[in-house]
Enzyme design. Structure first.
Site, short mmCIF file in Angstrom:
data_model
loop_
_atom_site.label_atom_id
_atom_site.label_comp_id
_atom_site.label_asym_id
_atom_site.label_seq_id
_atom_site.Cartn_x
_atom_site.Cartn_y
_atom_site.Cartn_z
N LYS A 254 59.97 4.72 25.51
CA LYS A 254 59.75 3.35 25.04
C LYS A 254 61.09 2.63 25.13
CE LYS A 254 57.12 1.79 21.25
NZ LYS A 254 56.76 1.62 19.87
N LEU B 157 59.45 9.59 23.29
CA LEU B 157 58.22 9.88 22.56
C LEU B 157 57.36 10.93 23.26
CD1 LEU B 157 57.45 6.16 21.82
CD2 LEU B 157 57.73 7.89 20.02
N ASP C 67 48.91 -0.30 10.46
CA ASP C 67 48.46 -0.88 11.74
C ASP C 67 47.51 0.06 12.47
OD1 ASP C 67 50.12 -2.47 14.58
OD2 ASP C 67 48.23 -2.84 13.55
N ASP D 207 52.90 4.26 17.43
CA ASP D 207 53.38 2.92 17.11
C ASP D 207 53.58 2.69 15.61
OD1 ASP D 207 52.58 -0.39 18.37
OD2 ASP D 207 54.22 0.43 17.19
#
Ligand SMILES: Cc1cc(Cn2cc(-c3c(Cl)cnc4nc(-c5cn(C)nc5C)[nH]c34)cn2)no1
Length: 272
Positions: free
Chosen positions: A44, A92, A140, A158
């Site tokens: 990322k 990640l 989220d 995330d």
């Protein structure tokens, strides 16, 4: 071994960069392979300039801080991170089967069977239990943020919005309200019980194929959320309907606690 890797300082030269996997507001995620071990990861890449301009450095720092210390089969691993003058890089875990959102869209009826939905809900509940035990609220939970491992196993990703409990929202909400509970859409202080509400919203979306409070615009969605105004198609079982009604509850304290989620007949029946 894992521990030595974690301590090692990484740089871009350690990786071969592959195709882009996803794009976000502050950067992109690429398929990448660590050169020595040939280990495949998701890299990322976030742009410092955009992060600074949007004053979300604290959010990015928290995403790294929180995710780096988590170890759970249904939580995407953060193996390490590094930065150069313009960008921050998060190393990640790569989830080979993409997002739950894409998997949902690929179903003939754009929805899962109750069996498949309950297995995902069980996995998510065990990840949330792990997070809540560490006073971390995700905030989220939605199909776009849930990835699938090589066995189709669910992985929460995330952590950009995760915080330590208790919390009141400091950053303005952007994007869909669909998954947010009444206390968050009304900007009230909130606790980890926001994730219980989102678990109920996700359950509805997996079984029905759309979120329960979907509406044409923001205000419509807002009104439906605070009135808990949703309808269940008649193909939804009574057990599933009962389970959702225990999570989509206005008073956060009265939502079904995670320990009770695993014991609910609908979840238990499909997670033998
Ligand atoms: C910036 C930014 C974008 C995103 C959203 N995002 C997450 C990924 C991603 C990650 Cl972090 C890990 N594994 C992934 N596997 C996929 C994938 C695999 N297939 C077959 N299709 C996709 C898509 N995406 C992954 C990508 N974007 N978060 O911050």
């Amino acid at each position: 071994t894992a521990t030595s890797n974690e301590k090692k300082s990484w740089s871009l030269s350690n990786f071969d960069i592959g195709k882009p996997l996803g794009r976000g507001k502050f950067g992109n995620v690429y398929l990448a392979r660590e050169k020595e071990s040939k280990y495949v990861v998701a890299l990322k890449v976030l742009f410092k300039k955009q992060i600074q301009e949007s004053r979300v450095e604290h959010q990015v720092r928290r995403e790294i801080e929180i995710q780096a210390h988590l170890r759970h089969p249904h939580i995407l691993r953060l193996y390490g991170y590094f930065h150069d003058d313009a960008r921050i890089y998060l190393i990640l875990e790569y989830a080979p089967k993409g997002t739950l959102f894409k998997e949902l869209q690929s179903q003939p009826l754009k929805r899962f069977t109750e069996q498949k939905s309950a297995v995902y809900i069980g996995s998510l509940a065990s990840a949330l239990k792990y997070l809540h035990e560490r006073d971390v609220i995700h905030r989220d939970i939605k199909p776009e943020n849930l990835l699938l491992g090589h066995k189709g196993d669910l992985k929460i990703a995330d952590f950009g919005w995760s915080v330590h409990e208790p919390n009141s929202l400091r950053t303005t909400l952007c994007g869909t309200l669909d998954y947010l509970p009444p206390e968050m859409v009304q900007g009230k202080p909130h606790t980890k019980n926001v994730d219980l509400w989102s678990l109920g919203v996700l359950c509805y979306e997996l079984i029905v194929g759309r979120p329960p409070f979907l509406a044409t615009d923001y205000d419509e969605t807002y009104k439906k959320i605070i009135k808990i105004d949703y309808k269940l198609p008649d193909y939804v079982s009574r057990a599933a309907a009962h389970f959702m009604s225990k999570l989509l509850v206005l008073n956060p304290q009265q939502r079904l606690p995670l320990d009770q989620v695993f014991l609910h007949p609908w979840v238990a029946a499909h997670n033998k």
